[in-house]
Write a protein that holds these residues in place. Sequence first.
Motif, PDB file in Angstrom:
ATOM      1  N   TYR A  77       0.790  -1.228   0.000  1.00  0.00           N
ATOM      2  CA  TYR A  77       0.000   0.000   0.000  1.00  0.00           C
ATOM      3  C   TYR A  77       0.828   1.289   0.000  1.00  0.00           C
ATOM      4  O   TYR A  77       0.267   2.364   0.094  1.00  0.00           O
ATOM      5  CB  TYR A  77      -1.004   0.025   1.158  1.00  0.00           C
ATOM      6  CG  TYR A  77      -1.902  -1.180   1.162  1.00  0.00           C
ATOM      7  CD1 TYR A  77      -2.827  -1.372   0.142  1.00  0.00           C
ATOM      8  CD2 TYR A  77      -1.805  -2.141   2.150  1.00  0.00           C
ATOM      9  CE1 TYR A  77      -3.645  -2.489   0.121  1.00  0.00           C
ATOM     10  CE2 TYR A  77      -2.616  -3.255   2.148  1.00  0.00           C
ATOM     11  CZ  TYR A  77      -3.537  -3.414   1.127  1.00  0.00           C
ATOM     12  OH  TYR A  77      -4.343  -4.515   1.105  1.00  0.00           O
ATOM     13  N   LEU A  78       2.130   1.195  -0.080  1.00  0.00           N
ATOM     14  CA  LEU A  78       2.948   2.404  -0.118  1.00  0.00           C
ATOM     15  C   LEU A  78       2.736   3.170  -1.424  1.00  0.00           C
ATOM     16  O   LEU A  78       2.811   4.400  -1.438  1.00  0.00           O
ATOM     17  CB  LEU A  78       4.423   2.052   0.074  1.00  0.00           C
ATOM     18  CG  LEU A  78       5.369   3.216   0.328  1.00  0.00           C
ATOM     19  CD1 LEU A  78       4.916   4.016   1.545  1.00  0.00           C
ATOM     20  CD2 LEU A  78       6.780   2.724   0.507  1.00  0.00           C
ATOM     21  N   HIS A  79       2.453   2.450  -2.499  1.00  0.00           N
ATOM     22  CA  HIS A  79       2.204   3.114  -3.781  1.00  0.00           C
ATOM     23  C   HIS A  79       0.954   3.999  -3.703  1.00  0.00           C
ATOM     24  O   HIS A  79       0.883   5.028  -4.372  1.00  0.00           O
ATOM     25  CB  HIS A  79       2.081   2.085  -4.899  1.00  0.00           C
ATOM     26  CG  HIS A  79       0.959   1.119  -4.717  1.00  0.00           C
ATOM     27  ND1 HIS A  79       1.005   0.093  -3.810  1.00  0.00           N
ATOM     28  CD2 HIS A  79      -0.245   1.045  -5.321  1.00  0.00           C
ATOM     29  CE1 HIS A  79      -0.125  -0.593  -3.862  1.00  0.00           C
ATOM     30  NE2 HIS A  79      -0.906  -0.031  -4.772  1.00  0.00           N
ATOM     31  N   ILE A  80      -0.012   3.623  -2.886  1.00  0.00           N
ATOM     32  CA  ILE A  80      -1.208   4.452  -2.717  1.00  0.00           C
ATOM     33  C   ILE A  80      -0.844   5.758  -2.016  1.00  0.00           C
ATOM     34  O   ILE A  80      -1.327   6.831  -2.399  1.00  0.00           O
ATOM     35  CB  ILE A  80      -2.299   3.682  -1.944  1.00  0.00           C
ATOM     36  CG1 ILE A  80      -2.773   2.493  -2.782  1.00  0.00           C
ATOM     37  CG2 ILE A  80      -3.469   4.591  -1.600  1.00  0.00           C
ATOM     38  CD1 ILE A  80      -3.713   1.562  -2.060  1.00  0.00           C
ATOM     39  N   LEU A  81       0.022   5.679  -1.019  1.00  0.00           N
ATOM     40  CA  LEU A  81       0.466   6.900  -0.332  1.00  0.00           C
ATOM     41  C   LEU A  81       1.267   7.807  -1.262  1.00  0.00           C
ATOM     42  O   LEU A  81       1.115   9.032  -1.216  1.00  0.00           O
ATOM     43  CB  LEU A  81       1.299   6.537   0.904  1.00  0.00           C
ATOM     44  CG  LEU A  81       0.551   5.840   2.025  1.00  0.00           C
ATOM     45  CD1 LEU A  81       1.516   5.445   3.141  1.00  0.00           C
ATOM     46  CD2 LEU A  81      -0.549   6.731   2.556  1.00  0.00           C
ATOM     47  N   VAL A  82       2.105   7.221  -2.110  1.00  0.00           N
ATOM     48  CA  VAL A  82       2.875   8.019  -3.072  1.00  0.00           C
ATOM     49  C   VAL A  82       1.919   8.702  -4.057  1.00  0.00           C
ATOM     50  O   VAL A  82       2.082   9.881  -4.371  1.00  0.00           O
ATOM     51  CB  VAL A  82       3.906   7.138  -3.810  1.00  0.00           C
ATOM     52  CG1 VAL A  82       4.531   7.876  -4.975  1.00  0.00           C
ATOM     53  CG2 VAL A  82       4.977   6.662  -2.843  1.00  0.00           C
ATOM     54  N   PHE A  84      -1.239   9.478  -3.526  1.00  0.00           N
ATOM     55  CA  PHE A  84      -1.966  10.504  -2.778  1.00  0.00           C
ATOM     56  C   PHE A  84      -1.100  11.745  -2.571  1.00  0.00           C
ATOM     57  O   PHE A  84      -1.564  12.874  -2.727  1.00  0.00           O
ATOM     58  CB  PHE A  84      -2.423   9.928  -1.434  1.00  0.00           C
ATOM     59  CG  PHE A  84      -3.322  10.826  -0.650  1.00  0.00           C
ATOM     60  CD1 PHE A  84      -4.602  11.109  -1.077  1.00  0.00           C
ATOM     61  CD2 PHE A  84      -2.880  11.393   0.536  1.00  0.00           C
ATOM     62  CE1 PHE A  84      -5.439  11.947  -0.352  1.00  0.00           C
ATOM     63  CE2 PHE A  84      -3.694  12.235   1.271  1.00  0.00           C
ATOM     64  CZ  PHE A  84      -4.976  12.514   0.825  1.00  0.00           C
ATOM     65  N   ALA A  85       0.184  11.544  -2.243  1.00  0.00           N
ATOM     66  CA  ALA A  85       1.108  12.671  -2.073  1.00  0.00           C
ATOM     67  C   ALA A  85       1.291  13.428  -3.386  1.00  0.00           C
ATOM     68  O   ALA A  85       1.380  14.666  -3.396  1.00  0.00           O
ATOM     69  CB  ALA A  85       2.450  12.180  -1.552  1.00  0.00           C
TER      70      ALA A  85
END
Length: 176
Positions: A77-82, A84-85
Amino acid sequence: MSLLLLLGILGFILVIVLKKPLIISFEENNRWVNKLKRAKWFQNHWLSGLFLFSMNAALFAAVCLFFILLSFFVIPYLHILVGFAAVILSFILWIAITKAWKGTRWNRFKMGITGSSFYILLIAGFAYWMRELKPSYPGEDIFMGAIFLIFGMIAALIAFIACLVITGFSHKQSEL
């Protein structure tokens, strides 16, 4: 995946509706906005549009690079945070350019359409990629590749509209 797309579209609608308060709440004494205001070249609608175009392209390239780097790590799920950023950074960029731009309504629109045309080129690239999508071996299912490209086109269309609305149709709101 469709839930994320739905949340993205709802967030887009919310930002468009709350465009005026977002622009007003952005700091007037922002150092980057003041630098752009003082730059003579920035008040030319073609040059500022090309600047916006290049900033959109640079942000897209940086996100693609992050996604490539993230593919080497197993962090869920880190790609979702990237992503979103990247969306938040895009809105900050567009609002800063809106605050710094001073000119007529028609020139503002030309600046906005020039800068957001990066996303039209992105849509055209995704459409071409989809047209040329062929299996690499007999029997390969290319459905997921096609879904990826369709979501990419939808995201680029939403980004085009948001960029154009914020930068091209915010006349007088940046001066409040």
